[in-house]
Design an enzyme around this catalytic site. Sequence first.
Site, PDB file in Angstrom:
ATOM      1  N   SER A  46       0.801  -1.222   0.000  1.00  0.00           N
ATOM      2  CA  SER A  46       0.000   0.000   0.000  1.00  0.00           C
ATOM      3  C   SER A  46       0.835   1.274   0.000  1.00  0.00           C
ATOM      4  CB  SER A  46      -0.954   0.019   1.196  1.00  0.00           C
ATOM      5  OG  SER A  46      -0.249   0.159   2.408  1.00  0.00           O
ATOM      6  N   LYS A 120       1.304   4.663   6.872  1.00  0.00           N
ATOM      7  CA  LYS A 120       0.710   5.502   5.831  1.00  0.00           C
ATOM      8  C   LYS A 120       1.381   6.872   5.850  1.00  0.00           C
ATOM      9  CE  LYS A 120      -2.463   2.323   5.055  1.00  0.00           C
ATOM     10  NZ  LYS A 120      -2.449   1.486   3.844  1.00  0.00           N
TER      11      LYS A 120
END
EC number: 3.4.21.89
Length: 301
Positions: A46, A120
């Site tokens: 991701s 993230k």
Amino acid sequence: MEKKYYRLSFFIDKVFRLVIIACILFVLYLLLGVTTFATFKVPTDSMEPALLPEDCILVNKWVMGGRIFNVWDALEGKEVEITRLPGFGKVERDDVLVFNFPYPGRWDSIRLDVMKYYVKRCVALPGDTFEIRDARYYVRGYDGVLGNIRQQDYLRLQLNGIADDHSARERGICFNAYPFNDIVNWNIVEFGPFFIPAKGAEVLMTPLNKVLYRNAIEWEQKKPLTLKGDTVLLGDSVIRKYSFRQDYYFVAGDLAINSQDSRYWGLLPEPFIVGKAVRIWKSVDKRTDRVRWNRIFKKIE
């Protein structure tokens, strides 16, 4: 006899010293783990291309300060109070953060899971107003780049002409976005404007803000936030405005087409953040088991 006693005494003394040294080193290791650095392995793609699966990353806790809480209670799923040691910096937009995933049970209820970590990129800070327009990320009043522009444009191209979740899912993409409510009907191409709460910031308790901030308010107050007509109730009390007790962040994966991030689950509370990812200290290609030497000690940007 005295010689044997001397040897035994010398051996015991040596073992005792080694045990003391081992205990000191272990305590230092724990202190460093709590206050200074931690390491994590990246499990998914991701954050490509900045981070690859099986990258082992070094996380700097000094930026925000190490967290102190009852680990045993947290492991048992109990509510814990998290406090921080003094920090020596601050999180900035585009920093890569490691944090406890705040929605491990359900996406409409914030809860700490000390065994589940995400990595993230921070794309909006407390007090920012965040938007996604044509799949690109923006913060009002900020002209810098947020996230991976190339991947955001690639997502836009993949969703060109698609305006519903069913069609997007046929391409393996979840189109609808937080808060999954018809009152705003946001998606990952057109999202916001969304004010990211800062500690002490006030919002009016309108039906819209009740939908946007219910998770955060219920987590802070430990009471349900409900709507009766156009009136918002916190527990049994009518509430006209709300002042937040914590800072919140909005985070996104660089691989915009395949990242479970704030676009889907919303706000990241500050106490859930472990620290800032700064370097890759080890990287192994799991397909070949070969070390990616070109990534060793690479700065995370």
